[in-house]
Design an enzyme around this catalytic site. Structure first.
Site, mmCIF file in Angstrom:
data_model
loop_
_atom_site.group_PDB
_atom_site.id
_atom_site.type_symbol
_atom_site.label_atom_id
_atom_site.label_comp_id
_atom_site.label_asym_id
_atom_site.label_seq_id
_atom_site.Cartn_x
_atom_site.Cartn_y
_atom_site.Cartn_z
ATOM 1 N N HIS A 9 70.606 58.442 63.702
ATOM 2 C CA HIS A 9 69.263 59.035 63.750
ATOM 3 C C HIS A 9 69.139 59.906 65.005
ATOM 4 C CE1 HIS A 9 68.142 56.261 60.586
ATOM 5 N NE2 HIS A 9 66.887 56.690 60.590
ATOM 6 N N SER A 43 37.021 38.635 31.590
ATOM 7 C CA SER A 43 35.858 39.284 32.178
ATOM 8 C C SER A 43 34.980 38.295 32.927
ATOM 9 C CB SER A 43 35.040 39.974 31.090
ATOM 10 O OG SER A 43 34.066 40.813 31.669
ATOM 11 N N TYR A 48 47.255 51.900 27.114
ATOM 12 C CA TYR A 48 47.268 50.858 26.086
ATOM 13 C C TYR A 48 45.845 50.586 25.626
ATOM 14 C CZ TYR A 48 48.268 46.695 23.420
ATOM 15 O OH TYR A 48 48.386 45.813 22.384
ATOM 16 N N ASN A 103 45.897 41.638 25.646
ATOM 17 C CA ASN A 103 45.916 40.180 25.658
ATOM 18 C C ASN A 103 46.922 39.661 26.684
ATOM 19 O OD1 ASN A 103 48.451 40.472 24.474
ATOM 20 N ND2 ASN A 103 47.722 40.006 22.416
ATOM 21 N N GLU A 146 66.570 51.344 68.704
ATOM 22 C CA GLU A 146 66.757 50.595 67.455
ATOM 23 C C GLU A 146 68.230 50.561 67.050
ATOM 24 O OE1 GLU A 146 64.141 52.364 64.558
ATOM 25 O OE2 GLU A 146 62.369 51.412 65.421
ATOM 26 N N GLN A 162 28.605 39.115 29.220
ATOM 27 C CA GLN A 162 30.016 38.946 29.536
ATOM 28 C C GLN A 162 30.619 37.713 28.875
ATOM 29 O OE1 GLN A 162 31.842 41.484 31.212
ATOM 30 N NE2 GLN A 162 29.892 42.219 30.434
ATOM 31 N N ASP A 201 29.358 49.496 31.448
ATOM 32 C CA ASP A 201 30.406 49.397 30.433
ATOM 33 C C ASP A 201 30.500 50.652 29.582
ATOM 34 O OD1 ASP A 201 31.569 46.990 30.964
ATOM 35 O OD2 ASP A 201 30.579 45.888 29.361
ATOM 36 N N GLU A 232 34.115 40.595 39.230
ATOM 37 C CA GLU A 232 34.340 41.892 38.577
ATOM 38 C C GLU A 232 33.034 42.691 38.503
ATOM 39 O OE1 GLU A 232 36.018 43.499 34.248
ATOM 40 O OE2 GLU A 232 35.248 41.456 34.456
ATOM 41 N N HIS A 233 31.986 42.062 37.965
ATOM 42 C CA HIS A 233 30.660 42.686 37.895
ATOM 43 C C HIS A 233 29.692 41.873 38.751
ATOM 44 C CE1 HIS A 233 32.591 43.377 33.880
ATOM 45 N NE2 HIS A 233 32.242 44.624 34.143
ATOM 46 N N GLN A 256 55.680 44.830 22.884
ATOM 47 C CA GLN A 256 56.654 45.836 22.441
ATOM 48 C C GLN A 256 56.182 47.250 22.774
ATOM 49 O OE1 GLN A 256 55.094 43.637 20.517
ATOM 50 N NE2 GLN A 256 54.322 44.515 18.611
ATOM 51 N N HIS A 276 32.593 38.077 25.608
ATOM 52 C CA HIS A 276 33.901 38.732 25.572
ATOM 53 C C HIS A 276 35.016 37.781 25.173
ATOM 54 C CE1 HIS A 276 33.807 42.896 26.733
ATOM 55 N NE2 HIS A 276 33.024 42.675 27.758
#
Length: 429
Positions: free
Chosen positions: A420, A237, A129, A214, A415, A259, A361, A327-328, A191, A262
């Site tokens: 088995h 971010s 995506y 998003n 068991e 950052q 990045d 994250e960073h 979608q 963003h």
């Protein structure tokens, strides 16, 4: 930027604030996403076309949903040749880095007649995506496609929302073509995730979906997990900088804002042992905001999720950084490699004043798709591993099984799984 002492309460309050940004806290959107998923699952292409008209205002049909070779050729004419060259340089670095992550099947044969091993198989078809609209990130196209390509995925299907004219942003198309996308479809939003997860007349079902989006895309990916695999539920971010009195305040301020621009929900945090540095960075942030183009977004991000924390010592700074699991993470100290050895939780670690976050990045090679919202405590960056699966290999000769069959039968009976036990026992009647 607000400056406050790094205390136990301050750390707990900060962690609570940051967790509010998680997609898991946006339940009010889930019903709408579920309706889109259900509609696409039932109506397939027709639902995809209707939602594309509703949300992207583009007339997409079975005739034009797939990007053509002519459209890709046209995109190359519109993109600055210098950018194409830069994309190719970045692509080489990214590919070279990820090639070192390749895993191979292995087999271990022993004299007792057993062979054990692991078979590594690339995924057959993966969906990538790519956001559209204002968010045009050809770097993310590279980061998501290259590890899949290196892993040996048979087919890489990319989806991205079209503009009102029914076209895809040229930069995105060029990056996708350079990275090796096999097919590109003009569809975005929840979608698109539904189409990839369930399949439609035009878009084939995939095995895994990766890529940022998003809140609707994030929630859709969460909802279809199980029908397909996903990379992660990405949040806004974030960057955390650990710095001492040796750091350049102008550099630190610039990195924090890299950052913050963003997203209004992006987080930028400095943890420092120097009050002087804290004050200088805060002042420099204010100066930068005056001249940067996304100043409204930056200001909101800094005001809400921006912090400068004053630590008594470097050990406290490291402890807080591990709790936040950013994250960073940038380390700008007199001895950054020593600090790095004590970091347990971070998506990507940048060492020294010339290793600023945008280097990762765009260009260095490691993947910029990273765990957010504290998930670096248990998740890793996107890698070749995300595009393979592993099968265990087991072989025993009759002689090898005879040595251990009674042990296995006893274990199974303990068991109360007599079938088995019988499956082993019948071979030695």
């Amino acid at each position: 930027m607000r400056i406050q002492r790094l205390t136990k309460d301050a750390k707990e309050n900060l962690l609570e604030d940051l967790l509010k940004r998680s997609p898991n806290n946006y339940g009010q959107y889930e019903q709408g996403v579920q309706e889109i998923l259900a509609h696409v699952k039932e109506e397939k292409d027709q639902a995809v076309f209707a939602y594309t008209k509703k949300f992207d205002h583009a007339d997409i049909t079975e005739e034009n949903i797939k990007v053509t070779e002519e459209e890709i050729e046209e995109a190359y004419k519109e993109v600055d040749p210098k950018l194409v060259e830069i994309i190719r340089k970045a692509l080489l670095n990214i590919r070279t880095y990820h090639e070192k992550q390749r895993q191979y099947s292995w087999f271990d044969s022993k004299p007792d007649g057993t062979i054990l091993g692991q078979k590594v198989t690339p995924l057959h078809r993966v969906g990538v995506y790519v956001p559209g609209g204002k968010a045009v990130y050809p770097s993310s196209v590279l980061m998501n496609i290259v590890p899949a390509k290196v892993a040996g995925v048979d087919e890489i299907v990319m989806v991205t929302p079209p503009g009102k004219d029914g076209k895809v942003t040229p930069n995105t198309l060029v990056a996708a073509h350079e990275a090796g996308a096999d097919v590109i479809y003009k569809v975005g939003g929840a979608q698109a995730i539904a189409a990839l997860a369930y399949g439609t007349e035009s878009i084939p079902k995939v095995d895994k979906i990766v890529g940022p989006g998003n809140i609707y895309v994030a929630l859709a990916k969460k909802a279809v997990y199980g029908y397909v695999s996903i990379d992660a539920i990405a949040g806004p971010s974030e960057i955390l900088v650990i710095a001492d009195e040796t750091a350049n305040p102008r550099f630190v301020a610039a990195d924090l804002l890299s950052q913050a621009e963003h997203d209004e929900m992006a987080s930028a945090i400095l943890i420092t042992t120097s009050k002087e540095l804290a004050e200088k960075v805060s002042a420099q942030v204010d100066e930068f905001i005056k001249v940067l183009s996304r100043k409204e977004i930056i200001r909101k991000s800094i005001d809400t999720y921006g912090y400068i924390l004053l630590a008594d010592n470097m050990a406290d700074a490291v402890e807080a950084a591990n709790a936040i699991a950013s994250e960073h993470l940038e380390i700008v100290t007199a001895n950054p490699f020593d600090v790095m050895t004590r970091i347990k939780n971070a998506g990507a670690i940048f060492i020294g004043e010339y290793s600023s976050e945008p280097l990762g990045d765009y260009f260095a090679g490691p993947n910029h798709v990273l765990p957010t919202n504290g998930t670096a405590k248990f998740f890793s960056p996107l890698s070749v591993d995300d595009f393979i699966k592993k099968s265990s290999i087991i072989y025993y000769s009759r002689e090898a099984l005879e040595e251990v069959h009674e042990d296995i039968e006893s274990f199974a009976k303990s068991e109360q799984l007599t079938a088995h036990a019988n499956s082993i026992a019948v071979r030695f009647e």
